[in-house]
Scaffold this motif. Structure first.
Motif, short mmCIF file in Angstrom:
data_model
loop_
_atom_site.label_atom_id
_atom_site.label_comp_id
_atom_site.label_asym_id
_atom_site.label_seq_id
_atom_site.Cartn_x
_atom_site.Cartn_y
_atom_site.Cartn_z
N SER A 153 0.85 -1.18 0.00
CA SER A 153 0.00 0.00 0.00
C SER A 153 0.89 1.24 0.00
CB SER A 153 -0.94 -0.02 1.21
OG SER A 153 -0.19 -0.10 2.40
N GLU A 154 0.29 2.38 -0.28
CA GLU A 154 1.05 3.63 -0.28
C GLU A 154 1.79 3.79 1.03
OE1 GLU A 154 1.92 6.10 -2.33
OE2 GLU A 154 0.79 5.25 -3.98
N ASP A 155 3.03 4.22 0.93
CA ASP A 155 3.86 4.43 2.10
C ASP A 155 4.92 5.45 1.72
OD1 ASP A 155 5.80 4.31 4.16
OD2 ASP A 155 5.45 2.19 4.49
N PRO A 156 5.03 6.55 2.45
CA PRO A 156 6.04 7.56 2.09
C PRO A 156 7.47 7.05 2.18
CG PRO A 156 5.04 8.08 4.21
CD PRO A 156 4.27 6.92 3.64
N LEU A 157 7.68 5.93 2.84
CA LEU A 157 9.04 5.38 2.96
C LEU A 157 9.35 4.34 1.88
CD1 LEU A 157 9.28 5.02 6.85
CD2 LEU A 157 10.04 6.91 5.38
N SER A 158 8.40 4.12 0.96
CA SER A 158 8.59 3.14 -0.11
C SER A 158 8.47 3.79 -1.48
CB SER A 158 7.53 2.03 -0.04
OG SER A 158 7.75 1.19 1.06
N ILE A 159 9.26 3.27 -2.40
CA ILE A 159 9.17 3.59 -3.82
C ILE A 159 8.89 2.27 -4.52
CG2 ILE A 159 10.44 4.36 -5.87
CD1 ILE A 159 9.95 6.67 -4.02
N PHE A 160 7.95 2.26 -5.44
CA PHE A 160 7.61 1.08 -6.21
C PHE A 160 8.03 1.32 -7.64
CE2 PHE A 160 4.71 1.62 -2.69
CZ PHE A 160 4.84 0.39 -2.05
N MET A 161 8.58 0.29 -8.27
CA MET A 161 9.09 0.42 -9.64
C MET A 161 8.73 -0.84 -10.42
SD MET A 161 12.85 2.10 -8.85
CE MET A 161 13.03 3.01 -10.39
N THR A 162 8.66 -0.69 -11.75
CA THR A 162 8.36 -1.83 -12.62
C THR A 162 9.07 -1.65 -13.96
OG1 THR A 162 6.57 -3.20 -13.50
CG2 THR A 162 6.25 -0.80 -13.60
N ARG A 163 9.15 -2.74 -14.68
CA ARG A 163 9.63 -2.70 -16.06
C ARG A 163 9.14 -3.94 -16.80
NH1 ARG A 163 15.68 -4.06 -17.92
NH2 ARG A 163 14.54 -4.93 -19.64
N ARG A 164 8.90 -3.78 -18.08
CA ARG A 164 8.55 -4.90 -18.95
C ARG A 164 9.84 -5.55 -19.43
NH1 ARG A 164 3.94 -7.01 -19.53
NH2 ARG A 164 4.19 -7.36 -21.73
#
Length: 149
Positions: free
Chosen positions: A137-148
């Motif tokens: 879930s949203e968290d100011p201490l986390s960054i989420f990333m993705t790539r194909r």
């Protein structure tokens, strides 16, 4: 890069270092590091780079969904950083994932300055920011990333 088991003594030692470091940098509710025992899950494949029979870098691929994978437990021993091991490991994980039919890779990492090098590495390898995925879930201490792939 070799497939390893979390119970291998050198791997277990590096996983413990990783676990302790991650726990020291984030409060428990914002820390998503997996204990070594969880890395034995059948959906997770753990890899290491070894030098002189000692794990110096680790990373894991967790499969979820039909063609998705999450990078977990990426860590290079502090005394071995700056040599390109993390990039080599990340590129190997991407190749492995593609060979296993994964089409999208995802990750969660910290948003603080201590994770800046990791975020830069992921961005350089084609990962872009995205909303939380899976059970995150949203968290100011986390960054989420993705790539194909």
């Amino acid at each position: 890069m070799l497939r390893v088991a979390a119970q291998d003594p050198d791997v277990a030692a590096l996983l413990e270092r990783h676990f302790q470091l991650m726990r020291s940098q984030s409060p428990p509710e914002s820390c998503h590091v997996l204990p070594a025992d969880n890395l034995a899950d059948p959906d997770i494949t753990l890899f290491a780079i070894r030098e002189k029979d000692t794990a110096v870098a680790i990373g894991a691929l967790r499969r979820f969904g039909q063609a998705d994978g999450e990078l977990k437990s990426m860590h290079t021993a502090a005394e071995h950083r700056g040599r390109g091991l993390a990039r080599h490991l990340l590129q190997g994980l991407i190749r492995h994932a593609a060979g296993e039919g994964v089409r999208s890779l995802w990750l969660e990492t910290g948003s603080g300055p201590e994770h800046a090098a990791a975020r830069a590495l992921y961005a350089a390898e084609g990962f872009t920011p995205c909303p939380p995925f899976g059970d995150y879930s949203e968290d100011p201490l986390s960054i989420f990333m993705t790539r194909r792939i």
